[in-house]
Design an enzyme around this catalytic site. Structure first.
Site, PDB file in Angstrom:
ATOM      1  N   ASP A  63      -3.676   9.917  -3.423  1.00 25.83           N
ATOM      2  CA  ASP A  63      -4.094   8.544  -4.254  1.00 25.83           C
ATOM      3  C   ASP A  63      -5.313   8.057  -3.684  1.00 25.83           C
ATOM      4  OD1 ASP A  63      -2.122   8.168  -2.316  1.00 25.83           O
ATOM      5  OD2 ASP A  63      -1.256   6.476  -3.312  1.00 25.83           O
ATOM      6  N   TYR A 111       3.034  25.116  -8.743  1.00 24.81           N
ATOM      7  CA  TYR A 111       2.855  26.169  -9.951  1.00 24.81           C
ATOM      8  C   TYR A 111       3.810  27.597  -9.701  1.00 24.81           C
ATOM      9  CZ  TYR A 111      -0.906  22.819 -11.033  1.00 24.81           C
ATOM     10  OH  TYR A 111      -1.660  21.872 -11.360  1.00 24.81           O
ATOM     11  N   LYS A 140       0.482  13.864   0.399  1.00 26.85           N
ATOM     12  CA  LYS A 140       1.381  12.637   0.202  1.00 26.85           C
ATOM     13  C   LYS A 140       2.513  12.807   1.144  1.00 26.85           C
ATOM     14  CE  LYS A 140       2.256   9.453  -2.764  1.00 26.85           C
ATOM     15  NZ  LYS A 140       0.969   8.267  -2.999  1.00 26.85           N
ATOM     16  N   ASP A 176     -11.264  18.921 -10.652  1.00 20.71           N
ATOM     17  CA  ASP A 176     -11.729  18.447 -11.886  1.00 20.71           C
ATOM     18  C   ASP A 176     -12.389  17.197 -11.930  1.00 20.71           C
ATOM     19  OD1 ASP A 176     -11.025  20.683 -13.069  1.00 20.71           O
ATOM     20  OD2 ASP A 176     -10.220  20.009 -14.791  1.00 20.71           O
ATOM     21  N   ASP A 191      -5.930  21.329  -7.967  1.00 21.30           N
ATOM     22  CA  ASP A 191      -6.307  21.248  -9.367  1.00 21.30           C
ATOM     23  C   ASP A 191      -6.746  20.048  -9.942  1.00 21.30           C
ATOM     24  OD1 ASP A 191      -6.176  22.416 -11.819  1.00 21.30           O
ATOM     25  OD2 ASP A 191      -4.257  22.550 -12.217  1.00 21.30           O
TER      26      ASP A 191
END
Ligand code: NAD
Length: 378
Positions: free
Chosen positions: A220, A142, A188, A248, A244
């Site tokens: 994952d 970001y 990852k 959620d 992020d």
């Protein structure tokens, strides 16, 4: 008597509605505990673009840097989706985080037993769920440079330095030490060099905390386990974008986005805000759930100001109000009476008065959830 200065940034959509309820609870805390809060309101997001042509205007910047803590509603306005980057509400939020250097975002997720039926997961999977997601907040994709967009090509850049990983990892280990002693670091590393640096650095920092267990998961697998066996997690430590998304996903466990708080911490004033956005679909109707904002007040008291007993009273008041059957629209079952945003805030403020007495009578147990030590934030 010390006066705590709180910069209040209501923001957009339902932000001002849930923040009004949260301020009411703060005022009740002030009265019950003999604390003085100076609540000063400033614009951010689309409200600030309308007022000052800037999603984080100079007066807001000045106010947040001199405040003891920042209480934020939400930013976002779909009518500005096509606006240039410097006029987008979300740019104000990213600039606020960067300005205050709040590199760690803490999102506690638990499922209140009175609301288990509101969660899409089966009640037996929800038993014992108590996860703290620690998300790196000021690095990664970001913020990475270079970035850019051409007609048929676009670039974002993922960068982390060891210093950025070390400081957020220390905070996660310090938090785990006060909880159940397990850090799950999510990356990852099978694909990304940045994740390999992340994993190596977290492993090295973990050696300083021999009393905390460390496990690594690919993002994952973590996404899958978060819904398959959420109670297995204690502290989840991860980078900005993975955090992020996973936070959620975790929010769904609780039954509504409107329930959950967050704290963004660094060496200076912290930013405390509900995890939801500006919810334009329900804005202006007084139906939003203020519990996420009020629980953010509890985090502000505990981690922002070190007022653990007052924080415990607010947390308890939220729980008592839910047990008593108070429901906003998003968490109401068939046939249950539905309260508006302000009414829910009033019920919780009333419950704070009772909870303060109980917490006081219990003495030291009021401090059962102490703040993250300041040394972990530097
Ligand atoms: P959202 O969180 O605003 O809403 C998602 C859904 O949850 C909506 O149906 C909404 O009605 C519901 N909801 C959210 N908060 C609620 C509450 N307190 N009580 C009851 N229901 C609630 O997410 P979105 O719709 O994807 O985004 C809307 C805007 O908010 C966008 O502009 C987005 O960029 C912005 N946003 C801001 C933040 C932030 O300020 N930190 C976070 C997420 C999204």
């Amino acid at each position: 008597m010390k006066t705590y200065t709180i910069a209040v940034l209501p923001g957009d959509g339902i932000g001002p509605e849930v923040i009004a309820a949260a301020e009411h609870v703060l005022e009740t805390v002030a009265e019950r505990y003999g604390i003085r809060f100076a609540l000063e309101r400033f614009p951010i997001g689309a409200a600030a673009v309308a007022a000052a042509g800037d999603p984080l205007p100079g007066q807001t910047r000045a106010a947040v840097t001199r405040a003891d803590a920042v209480l934020l509603g939400a930013v976002g306005d779909p009518s500005l989706d096509q606006a240039p980057r410097h006029l987008k509400p979300e740019t104000g939020l990213l600039a606020l985080r960067a300005l205050l250097g709040v590199f760690a975002n803490l999102r506690p997720v638990s499922v209140h037993p009175a609301l288990a039926a509101r969660s899409p997961l089966k009640p037996e999977r929800l038993r014992g769920v108590n996860v703290l997601i620690v998300r790196e907040l000021t690095g990664g994709l970001y913020y990475g440079e270079p970035r850019g967009r051409e007609a048929s090509r676009a670039v974002n850049t993922l960068v982390y330095t060891t210093v950025e990983v070390e400081r957020v990892a220390r905070l996660a280990f310090a938090a785990a030490r006060r909880r159940r002693g397990l850090v799950t670091s999510v990356d990852k590393a099978n694909v990304l060099e940045v994740s390999q640096l992340w994993r190596d650095t977290v492993t090295r920092v973990g050696r300083e905390y021999s009393d905390v267990r460390l496990e690594h998961l690919y993002v994952d697998t973590a996404a899958m386990r978060l819904v398959a066996e959420p109670a297995a997690f204690d502290v989840i430590l991860t980078e900005n974008m993975f955090g992020d998304i996973l936070s959620d996903e975790a929010a769904v466990l609780a039954g509504s986005l409107g329930l959950l708080p967050s704290a963004s911490l660094g060496a200076g004033p912290g930013v405390f805000e509900p995890i939801h956005g500006s919810a334009p679909d329900i804005a202006g109707r007084g139906v939003a759930n203020p519990i996420g904002a009020i629980a953010s007040v509890a985090l502000l008291l505990r981690h922002g100001l070190g007022l653990g007993a007052a924080a415990a009273a607010v947390d308890r008041a939220i729980g008592d109000t839910l047990v008593a059957g108070a429901r906003t629209r998003d968490i109401a079952g068939a046939g249950e009476t539905v309260l508006g945003t302000w009414e829910m805030g009033e019920r919780i403020a009333e419950a704070v008065r009772r909870a303060e007495r109980e917490v006081r009578n219990e003495g030291s147990s009021a401090h059962s959830a102490p703040p993250i030590p300041h040394s972990a934030l530097e």
